[in-house]
Design a protein around this motif. Sequence first.
Motif, PDB file in Angstrom:
ATOM      1  N   ALA A 287      -8.334  84.644  81.129  1.00 31.52           N
ATOM      2  CA  ALA A 287      -7.301  84.816  82.150  1.00 31.52           C
ATOM      3  C   ALA A 287      -6.326  85.944  81.815  1.00 31.52           C
ATOM      4  O   ALA A 287      -5.927  86.720  82.700  1.00 31.52           O
ATOM      5  CB  ALA A 287      -6.539  83.502  82.350  1.00 31.52           C
ATOM      6  N   ASP A 288      -5.936  86.075  80.551  1.00 28.78           N
ATOM      7  CA  ASP A 288      -4.971  87.096  80.155  1.00 28.78           C
ATOM      8  C   ASP A 288      -5.563  88.504  80.181  1.00 28.78           C
ATOM      9  O   ASP A 288      -4.826  89.490  80.063  1.00 28.78           O
ATOM     10  CB  ASP A 288      -4.434  86.810  78.749  1.00 28.78           C
ATOM     11  N   LEU A 289      -6.868  88.599  80.328  1.00 28.79           N
ATOM     12  CA  LEU A 289      -7.542  89.896  80.317  1.00 28.79           C
ATOM     13  C   LEU A 289      -7.935  90.352  81.723  1.00 28.79           C
ATOM     14  O   LEU A 289      -8.602  91.367  81.871  1.00 28.79           O
ATOM     15  CB  LEU A 289      -8.810  89.800  79.448  1.00 28.79           C
ATOM     16  N   ILE A 290      -7.488  89.613  82.721  1.00 32.33           N
ATOM     17  CA  ILE A 290      -7.914  89.881  84.109  1.00 32.33           C
ATOM     18  C   ILE A 290      -6.699  90.211  84.974  1.00 32.33           C
ATOM     19  O   ILE A 290      -5.675  89.521  84.922  1.00 32.33           O
ATOM     20  CB  ILE A 290      -8.666  88.676  84.687  1.00 32.33           C
ATOM     21  N   VAL A 291      -6.829  91.274  85.752  1.00 30.13           N
ATOM     22  CA  VAL A 291      -5.848  91.590  86.793  1.00 30.13           C
ATOM     23  C   VAL A 291      -6.355  91.010  88.104  1.00 30.13           C
ATOM     24  O   VAL A 291      -7.499  91.260  88.488  1.00 30.13           O
ATOM     25  CB  VAL A 291      -5.649  93.113  86.933  1.00 30.13           C
ATOM     26  N   THR A 292      -5.522  90.232  88.784  1.00 33.13           N
ATOM     27  CA  THR A 292      -5.943  89.570  90.017  1.00 33.13           C
ATOM     28  C   THR A 292      -5.170  90.110  91.216  1.00 33.13           C
ATOM     29  O   THR A 292      -3.930  90.201  91.171  1.00 33.13           O
ATOM     30  CB  THR A 292      -5.737  88.052  89.915  1.00 33.13           C
ATOM     31  N   TYR A 293      -5.906  90.451  92.264  1.00 33.34           N
ATOM     32  CA  TYR A 293      -5.310  90.867  93.544  1.00 33.34           C
ATOM     33  C   TYR A 293      -5.655  89.825  94.584  1.00 33.34           C
ATOM     34  O   TYR A 293      -6.798  89.394  94.689  1.00 33.34           O
ATOM     35  CB  TYR A 293      -5.866  92.227  93.959  1.00 33.34           C
ATOM     36  N   ARG A 294      -4.657  89.385  95.335  1.00 30.21           N
ATOM     37  CA  ARG A 294      -4.882  88.472  96.445  1.00 30.21           C
ATOM     38  C   ARG A 294      -4.196  89.022  97.686  1.00 30.21           C
ATOM     39  O   ARG A 294      -3.073  89.505  97.612  1.00 30.21           O
ATOM     40  CB  ARG A 294      -4.353  87.065  96.151  1.00 30.21           C
ATOM     41  N   ARG A 295      -4.886  88.937  98.795  1.00 31.40           N
ATOM     42  CA  ARG A 295      -4.251  89.433 100.026  1.00 31.40           C
ATOM     43  C   ARG A 295      -3.691  88.270 100.836  1.00 31.40           C
ATOM     44  O   ARG A 295      -4.024  87.123 100.618  1.00 31.40           O
ATOM     45  CB  ARG A 295      -5.245  90.244 100.844  1.00 31.40           C
TER      46      ARG A 295
END
Length: 295
Positions: A287-295
């Motif tokens: 989780a700490d290594l992932i960038v998450t985009y949500r629209r």
Amino acid sequence: MNRIAIDGGQSALRLRVAASARTGTGPGYTHGPDALMRMLDAIRVAAAEVELQGPVDVVALGLTGYPQAPGVAERFAGQVGELLDADEVRLTQDMVTAHAGALPAGYGVVVAAGTGLVCLAVDRDGTWRKLDGHGYLFGDAGSAFAIGRAGLVAVQRARDGRGPVTKLADTAIDPVLLYRSSTLVDDVARFAPEVLRCAAEGDPVAHDVLVRAAGDIAETIGAAVAQLAGEGPVPVACVGGLFAGAGEQLLTPVRAALPARARLIPAAGNSLDGAERLATGPTGTYADLIVTYRR
């Protein structure tokens, strides 16, 4: 649910539709100021090949050339979301998807070697450490690029009479002309199979290149294992195109040079499998290594 996995490597980009396993390909990563735009184009090509129809629930991407500048990864994730009509984009480095694919349990060390080389060590408590992956100028020790470059240096030395005679010099390639290539890194890496072939045929110069590369890989693995707590055995998986092509020709000298705690095991899957795992399930350890985009 429509979930998409993407593995963006230096030689090619692969996109898989999780529900159907349909897979499309696009051009690999190229260095330069327009690298991210080219990657978007590659995603577009791969999506068209599988006739992807939106909307998409989740896209997970593991990328070579992951953008490091502040805010750039977030913007790029948003651009991917717009391109694929995705509700959520999970963006990470290719080392993470390689680890997730190879070691589903999460604990251990994964070395991903293709054109470049990167290593990720994940401990039982979820702490992690990245090793190498520093690029063709300052790292990627033992990678296909490193092997190819060492082989081409041997070609030039043999042709000049500065080095020993080698079958490698029989190539039609003029290494100096590669300076002009816009795909220099990939071109050099593509000479690695020739080095492996000549080593298998008993060429001592090619064999020496192979042994040095194996030593570099074992050194990286040893440093990674040393980062993990305890004294017990640590599972180590070697993945990527270099290991797939070389097999035991490379793994045997790597294994011989490993520290006692390291235990080479077969990888459960590849980087694209890891991206699919991150697209279809919880991100968990990563989780700490992932960038998450949500629209």
